[in-house]
Design an enzyme around this catalytic site. Structure first.
Site, PDB file in Angstrom:
ATOM      1  N   ARG A  62       0.810  -1.211   0.000  1.00  0.00           N
ATOM      2  CA  ARG A  62       0.000   0.000   0.000  1.00  0.00           C
ATOM      3  C   ARG A  62       0.846   1.266   0.000  1.00  0.00           C
ATOM      4  O   ARG A  62       0.507   2.251  -0.630  1.00  0.00           O
ATOM      5  CB  ARG A  62      -0.902   0.010   1.235  1.00  0.00           C
ATOM      6  N   SER A  63       1.970   1.246   0.688  1.00  0.00           N
ATOM      7  CA  SER A  63       2.723   2.451   1.023  1.00  0.00           C
ATOM      8  C   SER A  63       3.620   2.951  -0.109  1.00  0.00           C
ATOM      9  O   SER A  63       4.444   2.195  -0.636  1.00  0.00           O
ATOM     10  CB  SER A  63       3.601   2.178   2.250  1.00  0.00           C
ATOM     11  N   PRO A  64       3.530   4.241  -0.460  1.00  0.00           N
ATOM     12  CA  PRO A  64       4.460   4.785  -1.456  1.00  0.00           C
ATOM     13  C   PRO A  64       5.889   4.798  -0.949  1.00  0.00           C
ATOM     14  O   PRO A  64       6.832   4.668  -1.734  1.00  0.00           O
ATOM     15  CB  PRO A  64       3.932   6.204  -1.696  1.00  0.00           C
TER      16      PRO A  64
ATOM     17  N   SER B  94       7.243   2.513   1.001  1.00  0.00           N
ATOM     18  CA  SER B  94       7.756   1.157   0.804  1.00  0.00           C
ATOM     19  C   SER B  94       8.138   0.929  -0.654  1.00  0.00           C
ATOM     20  O   SER B  94       9.153   0.290  -0.949  1.00  0.00           O
ATOM     21  CB  SER B  94       6.709   0.121   1.230  1.00  0.00           C
TER      22      SER B  94
END
Length: 232
Positions: A14-16, A18
């Site tokens: 989900r995380s940009p 990451s």
């Protein structure tokens, strides 16, 4: 080497942050990436949260303020430009994050976990696709030459749900409160800006020095979407 001594990184599809950490690991620190244990992190749905609680764990979720939400949008645009990357900010509509993350576990069983992450990040952040949609998961399976039903139905597989609970327990036990999160022995590093220090700790004495930045571009991800509070 003892399992608890293997350097590891917690990532979220989900995380940009990451996604950008993965990109930096792949392009700047490939030798470090090859040595890591990959551990997924995601916000649990009601079933996963109940299973996690019953197992003695808890998910470290903190609601995001509007100010932080707007800062993240600005910050990610800046980081994307610095890396010469092009991005299309995705829009998540009623997402269930077990869909891609349990599918990752199924792909990992086939020895294709890393490739699954690579394709999922490309579809999400470069193409703006909804990776919680079963059609997108099926497309990833086809691209990797894996069985579509196995990956698409991972979210409903009791055994994968059980393994997902174990993965979330590892998040709890390692004290992970946001992603990307890196662990090497007793040392912990949170956020993409701590990646050079983590890489140096993995490489040992005389190890990593931050590489020169890649050429900037004028790409702009645009869009407006929040994600888990506490992401680094």
């Amino acid at each position: 080497m003892r399992r608890d001594r293997v350097p590891r990184w917690y990532f979220s599809l989900r995380s940009p942050y990451s996604w950008l950490a993965y990109r930096d690991l792949r392009t700047r620190y490939p030798d470090v990436l090859d040595r890591l244990e990959w551990r997924p992190f995601w916000e649990p749905d009601a079933l996963s949260e109940r299973l996690l609680t019953e197992a003695g764990g808890a998910f470290p979720y903190v609601a995001m303020s509007r100010a932080k939400h707007l800062y993240i949008l600005q910050d990610v645009r800046r980081l994307v430009r610095e890396r010469g990357e092009e991005s299309t900010w995705p829009v998540d509509r009623d997402p269930c994050w077990e869909v891609p993350h349990l599918a990752y576990l199924a792909a990992r069983d086939e020895g294709r976990g890393a490739e699954f992450v690579d394709v999922a990040y490309r579809l999400r952040w470069n193409e703006g696709r909804d990776i919680c949609d079963s059609g997108t998961i099926a497309a990833i399976a086809r691209e990797l030459g894996l069985g579509e039903s196995r990956l698409v139905e991972a979210v409903d597989d009791p055994k994968l749900r059980e393994r997902g609970t174990t993965a979330l327990l590892e998040v709890h036990r390692d004290g992970v409160f946001g992603v990307p999160f890196f662990v090497n022995g007793y040392e912990k590093f949170w956020g993409i800006d701590r990646l050079p220090a983590f890489a140096a700790s993995v490489r040992g004495p005389g190890g990593a020095v931050e590489p020169a930045r890649e050429p900037a571009s004028t790409s702009d991800p645009g869009g407006d979407q929040g994600h888990a509070g506490g992401c680094g």
